[in-house]
Design an enzyme around this catalytic site. Structure first.
Site, mmCIF file in Angstrom:
data_model
loop_
_atom_site.group_PDB
_atom_site.id
_atom_site.type_symbol
_atom_site.label_atom_id
_atom_site.label_comp_id
_atom_site.label_asym_id
_atom_site.label_seq_id
_atom_site.Cartn_x
_atom_site.Cartn_y
_atom_site.Cartn_z
ATOM 1 N N MET A 107 4.261 3.554 5.841
ATOM 2 C CA MET A 107 3.415 2.622 6.594
ATOM 3 C C MET A 107 2.035 2.563 5.937
ATOM 4 O O MET A 107 1.043 2.192 6.573
ATOM 5 C CB MET A 107 3.311 3.065 8.057
ATOM 6 C CG MET A 107 4.674 3.058 8.746
ATOM 7 S SD MET A 107 4.615 2.696 10.501
ATOM 8 C CE MET A 107 3.708 4.089 11.111
ATOM 9 N N VAL A 143 3.935 18.624 1.886
ATOM 10 C CA VAL A 143 2.836 18.995 0.986
ATOM 11 C C VAL A 143 1.678 19.489 1.848
ATOM 12 O O VAL A 143 1.371 18.892 2.889
ATOM 13 C CB VAL A 143 2.396 17.790 0.128
ATOM 14 C CG1 VAL A 143 1.242 18.152 -0.787
ATOM 15 C CG2 VAL A 143 3.570 17.277 -0.689
ATOM 16 N N GLN A 175 7.789 0.696 16.404
ATOM 17 C CA GLN A 175 7.797 2.140 16.646
ATOM 18 C C GLN A 175 6.532 2.633 17.359
ATOM 19 O O GLN A 175 6.335 3.825 17.516
ATOM 20 C CB GLN A 175 8.057 2.907 15.349
ATOM 21 C CG GLN A 175 6.968 2.860 14.297
ATOM 22 C CD GLN A 175 7.457 3.444 12.977
ATOM 23 O OE1 GLN A 175 8.237 2.837 12.264
ATOM 24 N NE2 GLN A 175 6.977 4.639 12.631
ATOM 25 N N SER A 212 -1.395 14.858 6.364
ATOM 26 C CA SER A 212 -1.052 13.813 7.318
ATOM 27 C C SER A 212 -2.191 12.807 7.342
ATOM 28 O O SER A 212 -3.360 13.181 7.173
ATOM 29 C CB SER A 212 -0.897 14.440 8.708
ATOM 30 O OG SER A 212 -1.011 13.461 9.707
ATOM 31 N N GLY A 214 1.128 13.679 0.220
ATOM 32 C CA GLY A 214 2.489 13.860 0.743
ATOM 33 C C GLY A 214 3.392 12.708 0.315
ATOM 34 O O GLY A 214 4.503 12.918 -0.192
ATOM 35 N N HIS A 215 2.900 11.460 0.475
ATOM 36 C CA HIS A 215 3.688 10.298 0.048
ATOM 37 C C HIS A 215 3.886 10.325 -1.474
ATOM 38 O O HIS A 215 4.956 10.000 -1.974
ATOM 39 C CB HIS A 215 2.966 8.991 0.395
ATOM 40 C CG HIS A 215 2.758 8.767 1.858
ATOM 41 N ND1 HIS A 215 1.537 8.907 2.469
ATOM 42 C CD2 HIS A 215 3.635 8.409 2.827
ATOM 43 C CE1 HIS A 215 1.659 8.630 3.749
ATOM 44 N NE2 HIS A 215 2.912 8.335 4.002
#
Ligand code: PAF
Length: 296
Positions: free
Chosen positions: A29, A174, A60, A183, A35-36
């Site tokens: 998103m 990660v 969502q 995050s 992390g991505h």
């Protein structure tokens, strides 16, 4: 790198590619962080062509969750994807019919617990959009982070139950140098909250260690989890759940030696809700069934 906003155009580009090359897909998103990027790097190692989708999925978000306030950082995301040599960014404006979805997917049982319990309908929205994106991209493999472990388990089950010929690959969480899971929500933490946020991962590690040395007494697990919750509460952290669950079915377990098991936490630090999870004895979902045979 191609930036495609149109479904027909993406299908047109991918059709000949699919004949000769392996396509990996990383759905996101946006608001990309390390992390991505680790998922993208994994995708690059496992396939020839990497497609990253950036789409904030309205379905969502619950009525009390602010879809409009979700951070949109496309220019920065594009630069990061460029650096990682992503082949295609799929960035559609809207994927839903103007008169609303008349058909959608529904998760059974797997969303009655953990984050699903606190966010009714959230995972229905996730599987519906992921299914739609899978139909558009038709990847060979798709990568999902273990940070959102319930999502990973549900997607894995969707691929199995609906006989989809896509391999689901898990990407490890990660962490910042002090252990906090990366995050997009970490940006909302105040300085003090950021310091406290590290206790989530510390608690998971502490309980894991205790479980390893704790025999198989059910009461001791309950006590361990309650003690840890109390310790976190003493640090001003509001624990929503701290639970041990089966790594694939997500059912609650109370035996210390259950395998494969995972420890899950969700907590509010200040106004920010954070989640984390950790494998017990290196348990991971068995993804071997994800690639299904061609139907006859
Ligand atoms: O994990 C996310 O970012 C989203 O839930 C996903 C998988 C891209 C679906 O919108």
């Amino acid at each position: 790198m191609n930036i495609i906003t149109n479904t027909t155009e993406l299908r047109r580009i991918l059709a000949p590619v699919r004949q000769r090359e392996r396509i990996a897909f990383v759905p996101t998103m946006g608001c990309l962080h390390e992390g991505h990027l680790s998922l993208i790097r994994k995708a690059k190692r496992l396939a020839d062509i990497v497609v990253v989708s950036i789409y904030v999925n309205p379905m969502q978000f619950g009525p009390n969750e602010d879809f409009d306030a979700y951070p949109r950082t496309f220019d920065q995301d594009r630069e990061l994807c460029e650096k990682e040599a992503v082949d295609i960014i799929f960035h559609p404006q809207n994927l839903y019919p103007a008169d609303g979805m008349k058909i959608s997917l529904k998760v059974n049982e797997l969303d009655n617990c953990l984050c699903g319990a606190a966010r009714p309908g959230h995972f229905d929205g996730v599987v519906t959009i992921v299914n739609m994106l899978f139909n558009i991209v038709q990847p060979d493999i798709a990568i999902f982070g273990e940070k959102d472990y319930q999502q990973l388990a549900i997607i894995n089950r969707m691929v199995n139950d609906l006989q989809m010929n896509i391999e689901i690959v898990a990407g490890e969480t990660v962490r910042e140098t002090d252990g906090l899971a990366m995050s997009s929500r970490n940006r909302y933490l105040s300085q003090q909250d950021r310091k406290n946020a590290v206790f989530l991962q510390e608690s998971l590690k502490k309980v894991t260690e205790k479980i390893k040395h704790g025999g198989d007494d059910k009461t001791s697990l309950k006590n361990m989890l309650n003690d840890e919750k109390a310790w976190l509460e003493s640090k001003n952290i509001k624990v929503e759940y701290l639970e041990m669950r089966d790594a694939a079915s997500l059912t609650l377990i109370d035996e210390l030696n259950h395998t494969p098991a995972r420890l899950f936490i969700a907590a509010k630090i200040g106004k920010t809700r954070l989640i984390d999870n950790i494998a017990l004895e290196h348990a991971t979902i068995d993804m071997s069934d994800s690639v299904t045979e061609t139907r006859v």
